[in-house]
Write a protein that holds these residues in place. Structure first.
Motif, short mmCIF file in Angstrom:
data_model
loop_
_atom_site.label_atom_id
_atom_site.label_comp_id
_atom_site.label_asym_id
_atom_site.label_seq_id
_atom_site.Cartn_x
_atom_site.Cartn_y
_atom_site.Cartn_z
N LEU A 14 0.83 -1.20 0.00
CA LEU A 14 0.00 0.00 0.00
C LEU A 14 0.86 1.25 0.00
N ALA A 15 1.96 1.21 0.74
CA ALA A 15 2.85 2.37 0.79
C ALA A 15 3.43 2.67 -0.58
N GLU A 16 3.70 1.62 -1.35
CA GLU A 16 4.26 1.83 -2.69
C GLU A 16 3.20 2.29 -3.67
N VAL A 17 2.02 1.71 -3.60
CA VAL A 17 0.94 2.09 -4.52
C VAL A 17 0.45 3.51 -4.24
N MET A 18 0.39 3.87 -2.96
CA MET A 18 -0.19 5.16 -2.57
C MET A 18 0.88 6.14 -2.12
N ALA A 19 2.04 6.02 -2.68
CA ALA A 19 3.15 6.89 -2.28
C ALA A 19 2.85 8.37 -2.48
N SER A 50 -0.21 9.75 -2.31
CA SER A 50 -1.44 10.15 -1.64
C SER A 50 -1.41 9.66 -0.19
N LYS A 51 -0.90 10.48 0.69
CA LYS A 51 -0.79 10.10 2.09
C LYS A 51 -2.17 9.96 2.75
N ILE A 52 -3.11 10.77 2.31
CA ILE A 52 -4.46 10.69 2.89
C ILE A 52 -5.10 9.34 2.57
N LEU A 53 -4.99 8.92 1.32
CA LEU A 53 -5.55 7.64 0.91
C LEU A 53 -4.86 6.49 1.65
N PHE A 54 -3.55 6.61 1.82
CA PHE A 54 -2.81 5.59 2.55
C PHE A 54 -3.27 5.54 4.01
N PHE A 55 -3.50 6.72 4.60
CA PHE A 55 -3.96 6.78 5.99
C PHE A 55 -5.30 6.07 6.16
N PHE A 56 -6.25 6.38 5.27
CA PHE A 56 -7.57 5.77 5.39
C PHE A 56 -7.54 4.27 5.08
N SER A 57 -6.63 3.86 4.20
CA SER A 57 -6.48 2.43 3.93
C SER A 57 -5.98 1.70 5.17
#
Length: 239
Positions: free
Chosen positions: A59-64, A66-73
């Protein structure tokens, strides 16, 4: 682009066993009042840890970007883990804590009280009795009585596979040959006649003889083991 798609696909693929196993375990707990044995619970939690390491990395690599999207994931993962695997973790920790404060050889400050569960049994509320005995089994994890009574009531409910698992737990905690034989016989009949596992039925008799080779009951067990082996040989020779 190909790398992004591959990572995304792998991330989604990891979610399938995560949710599938979690839903199965939670369903067993809530609908059938069944729990995994401690070894399987530990394996599940270990697998969950591996899943988190891999999933967070993906997820960290895919959403690098977009920190907000990573947070909600991540928030979604934490919430789902609490819902699916939280009860298992709580049960396991409670058992570990109880066993740590009541080590082997020490008698607990108070004894289990079966009155409420027994009253439910007399009323024919076998499911309610199972729930009551499960509470006792968690508080007194070394006491075989609650586990055996859970198994008895599960048999009355027709949940024979779960009953066998609880008989196994109770058998592990019994340390006298006479009581052990009573439970061994119940288990033998379940495996031999109802669950279609004659090999496990035979193994139970061998395990009894390993534990109590010089007990008075060993003669009877050896005879039954001989008969069990003969039945297995006949079944293997049948066309």
């Amino acid at each position: 682009m190909f790398k992004f798609i591959s990572i995304s696909f792998l991330s989604v693929a990891l979610l399938l066993p995560y949710f599938g196993w979690g839903i199965y375990v939670l369903r067993q707990r809530l609908r059938n009042d069944a729990e995994l044995n401690h070894l399987l619970e530990l394996a599940t939690l270990g697998g969950l840890a591996v899943f988190y390491i891999l999933e967070v990395s993906l997820l960290a690599e895919v959403m690098a970007e977009s920190k907000i999207l990573f947070f909600f994931s991540m928030l979604g993962l934490v919430v789902s883990s609490a819902a699916l695997y939280g009860p298992m973790l709580i049960t396991l920790l409670s058992d570990v804590i109880v066993e740590s404060v009541m080590p082997a050889g020490l008698t607990p400050a108070h004894e289990p009280k079966y009155g409420g569960a027994e009253a439910l049994e007399r009323q024919g509320d076998y499911l309610g009795a199972v729930k009551e005995y499960m509470v006792i089994a968690r508080v007194f994890p070394k006491d075989p009585t609650a586990a055996i009574r859970i198994a008895d009531n599960l048999v009355k409910l027709g949940r024979l596979k779960e009953a066998a698992e609880w008989f196994e737990r109770g058998l592990e905690r019994i340390d006298t040959p006479q009581k052990s034989l009573m439970v061994t016989n119940r288990l033998y009949d379940l495996y031999q006649r109802h669950l279609g596992q004659p090999e496990r039925a035979r193994d139970l008799l061998e395990e009894y003889l390993d534990r109590y080779p010089n007990a008075e009951q060993a003669v009877y067990v050896r005879e039954r083991l001989k008969h069990s082996i003969e039945l297995l040989d006949l079944a293997r020779q049948a066309p």
